[in-house]
Write a protein that holds these residues in place. Structure first.
Motif, mmCIF file in Angstrom:
data_model
loop_
_atom_site.group_PDB
_atom_site.id
_atom_site.type_symbol
_atom_site.label_atom_id
_atom_site.label_comp_id
_atom_site.label_asym_id
_atom_site.label_seq_id
_atom_site.Cartn_x
_atom_site.Cartn_y
_atom_site.Cartn_z
ATOM 1 N N VAL A 1 0.151 9.073 -5.205
ATOM 2 C CA VAL A 1 -0.046 7.806 -4.491
ATOM 3 C C VAL A 1 0.086 8.016 -2.992
ATOM 4 O O VAL A 1 -0.700 7.497 -2.197
ATOM 5 C CB VAL A 1 0.975 6.745 -4.968
ATOM 6 N N LEU A 2 1.074 8.795 -2.580
ATOM 7 C CA LEU A 2 1.297 9.037 -1.157
ATOM 8 C C LEU A 2 0.125 9.762 -0.516
ATOM 9 O O LEU A 2 -0.198 9.526 0.650
ATOM 10 C CB LEU A 2 2.591 9.832 -0.951
ATOM 11 N N ALA A 3 -0.542 10.645 -1.274
ATOM 12 C CA ALA A 3 -1.694 11.370 -0.736
ATOM 13 C C ALA A 3 -2.811 10.404 -0.362
ATOM 14 O O ALA A 3 -3.383 10.477 0.734
ATOM 15 C CB ALA A 3 -2.198 12.396 -1.745
ATOM 16 N N ILE A 4 -3.139 9.486 -1.272
ATOM 17 C CA ILE A 4 -4.202 8.528 -0.994
ATOM 18 C C ILE A 4 -3.742 7.477 0.011
ATOM 19 O O ILE A 4 -4.506 7.047 0.880
ATOM 20 C CB ILE A 4 -4.681 7.846 -2.297
ATOM 21 N N THR A 5 -2.470 7.075 -0.088
ATOM 22 C CA THR A 5 -1.919 6.108 0.857
ATOM 23 C C THR A 5 -2.015 6.630 2.287
ATOM 24 O O THR A 5 -2.411 5.913 3.213
ATOM 25 C CB THR A 5 -0.446 5.795 0.519
ATOM 26 N N LEU A 6 -1.658 7.894 2.456
ATOM 27 C CA LEU A 6 -1.710 8.535 3.771
ATOM 28 C C LEU A 6 -3.102 8.420 4.374
ATOM 29 O O LEU A 6 -3.265 8.124 5.556
ATOM 30 C CB LEU A 6 -1.307 10.004 3.628
ATOM 31 N N HIS A 7 -4.107 8.612 3.531
ATOM 32 C CA HIS A 7 -5.472 8.616 4.038
ATOM 33 C C HIS A 7 -6.112 7.232 4.052
ATOM 34 O O HIS A 7 -7.234 7.076 4.519
ATOM 35 C CB HIS A 7 -6.320 9.602 3.217
ATOM 36 N N ASN A 8 -5.398 6.233 3.552
ATOM 37 C CA ASN A 8 -5.872 4.850 3.671
ATOM 38 C C ASN A 8 -5.387 4.195 4.963
ATOM 39 O O ASN A 8 -5.921 3.159 5.365
ATOM 40 C CB ASN A 8 -5.404 4.013 2.470
ATOM 41 N N ILE A 9 -4.394 4.780 5.585
ATOM 42 C CA ILE A 9 -3.860 4.210 6.826
ATOM 43 C C ILE A 9 -4.936 4.084 7.905
ATOM 44 O O ILE A 9 -5.101 3.000 8.486
ATOM 45 C CB ILE A 9 -2.651 5.030 7.338
ATOM 46 N N PRO A 10 -5.698 5.148 8.216
ATOM 47 C CA PRO A 10 -6.709 4.998 9.271
ATOM 48 C C PRO A 10 -7.813 4.006 8.921
ATOM 49 O O PRO A 10 -8.399 3.393 9.817
ATOM 50 C CB PRO A 10 -7.274 6.417 9.432
ATOM 51 N N GLU A 11 -8.082 3.823 7.627
ATOM 52 C CA GLU A 11 -9.115 2.875 7.230
ATOM 53 C C GLU A 11 -8.673 1.440 7.540
ATOM 54 O O GLU A 11 -9.428 0.652 8.115
ATOM 55 C CB GLU A 11 -9.428 3.044 5.744
ATOM 56 N N GLY A 12 -7.446 1.105 7.144
ATOM 57 C CA GLY A 12 -6.920 -0.220 7.464
ATOM 58 C C GLY A 12 -6.792 -0.422 8.957
ATOM 59 O O GLY A 12 -7.121 -1.491 9.490
ATOM 60 N N LEU A 13 -6.332 0.613 9.644
ATOM 61 C CA LEU A 13 -6.175 0.546 11.098
ATOM 62 C C LEU A 13 -7.520 0.296 11.774
ATOM 63 O O LEU A 13 -7.621 -0.522 12.696
ATOM 64 C CB LEU A 13 -5.568 1.854 11.606
ATOM 65 N N ALA A 14 -8.560 0.983 11.308
ATOM 66 C CA ALA A 14 -9.893 0.839 11.897
ATOM 67 C C ALA A 14 -10.395 -0.596 11.767
ATOM 68 O O ALA A 14 -10.936 -1.171 12.727
ATOM 69 C CB ALA A 14 -10.866 1.805 11.228
ATOM 70 N N VAL A 15 -10.220 -1.182 10.595
ATOM 71 C CA VAL A 15 -10.669 -2.563 10.383
ATOM 72 C C VAL A 15 -9.886 -3.527 11.279
ATOM 73 O O VAL A 15 -10.456 -4.421 11.914
ATOM 74 C CB VAL A 15 -10.527 -2.962 8.898
ATOM 75 N N GLY A 16 -8.573 -3.339 11.354
ATOM 76 C CA GLY A 16 -7.749 -4.201 12.195
ATOM 77 C C GLY A 16 -8.121 -4.111 13.658
ATOM 78 O O GLY A 16 -8.239 -5.142 14.347
#
Length: 270
Positions: free
Chosen positions: A124-139
């Motif tokens: 979970v942490l592996a995918i979570t780590l790489h979802n951070i920039p995606e959420g950040l980009a949208v925000g």
């Protein structure tokens, strides 16, 4: 649609990233209908996701960042390089520190600091780590619209959220399916798969709040998000999608298709 347009940018970012999370959940939900996904299809889906992220990094983040830097009187190329490399370095440092395990790898391939955490937590942490920039980009994209700069449009921000959502589908599947093959229940596999994207609404709200409070750093923030996303693509999605040499040509075409669709979305809506 008018209701959405009249919302506060932070709320818009939150709702947009809730959408991207929901698509991850939809991808993870495939575990209720199948034990596994054909490897050729899975590789193509990941290649498609890589193409979407590459296109989004330029059309939705880098290009507007360069235009904003020029509009604000910065040196555009210098702003872009600082932000872009900053995003990549941030992801590298986080990758080095946070314990995680990429799907499909054995437990001895765990990255980050040593820990006794369970395999499922590390996945979970592996995918979570790489979802951070995606959420950040949208925000950041929705926050940029509020800055009322010429290169930031609500259509572009919506296009980015849609693109990120599309490429989140295979990511949810890529987490839940391996867990199911390892003997975990369908329900728990799904729960872990969708949980990996819960960080996106958090990162989205933080990104929007940050650029609203510090608009002068907005070009850096856009380029930072682009650098973080490219790091994820090159470090994870492309190698994982092309791990099977027999599928490389198909995966390459899927990557180009993802790029084309995201480019169409961004140019048409932005």
């Amino acid at each position: 649609m008018n209701f959405f347009l009249n919302l506060n940018p932070v709320v818009q970012a939150f709702l947009a990233t809730l959408f991207t999370w929901s698509v991850t959940a939809a991808g993870a939900a495939l575990v209720f209908f199948a034990e596994s996904v054909n490897q050729k299809i899975m590789d193509s889906m990941l290649g498609f996701a890589a193409g979407v992220m590459i296109a989004a990094s330029f059309w939705s983040l880098l290009a507007p960042g360069l235009e904003m830097a020029e509009y604000l009187g910065h040196i555009p190329w210098l702003t872009a390089v600082i932000g872009f490399m900053g995003g990549g370095i941030f992801m590298r440092l986080t990758d080095r520190i946070l314990p995680h395990l990429h799907p499909g790898l054995s437990f001895d391939k765990t990255e980050g600091v040593k820990t006794s955490w369970q395999r499922s937590t590390l996945l979970v942490l592996a995918i979570t780590l790489h979802n951070i920039p995606e959420g950040l980009a949208v925000g950041v994209a929705f926050g940029a619209v509020a800055a009322d700069l010429p290169s930031a449009t609500i259509g572009g921000a919506v296009a980015l959220a849609v693109g990120i959502g599309i490429q989140n589908f295979p990511e949810g599947t890529a987490v839940s399916m391996p867990l199911r093959r390892e003997g975990m229940s369908r329900r728990k596999s799904f729960f872990i798969g969708q949980a990996s994207a819960l960080v996106e609404p958090i990162a989205g709200v933080m990104g929007a709040l940050f650029v609203l409070k510090m608009q002068n750093v907005l070009p850096y923030a856009l380029c930072f998000a682009a650098g973080a996303m490219i790091f994820v693509v090159v470090e994870e999605l492309i190698p994982e999608s092309q791990s099977n040499y027999a599928n490389i040509d198909l995966v390459t075409l899927a990557t180009m298709t993802g790029f084309s669709i995201m480019m169409i979305l961004d140019v048409a809506l932005g």
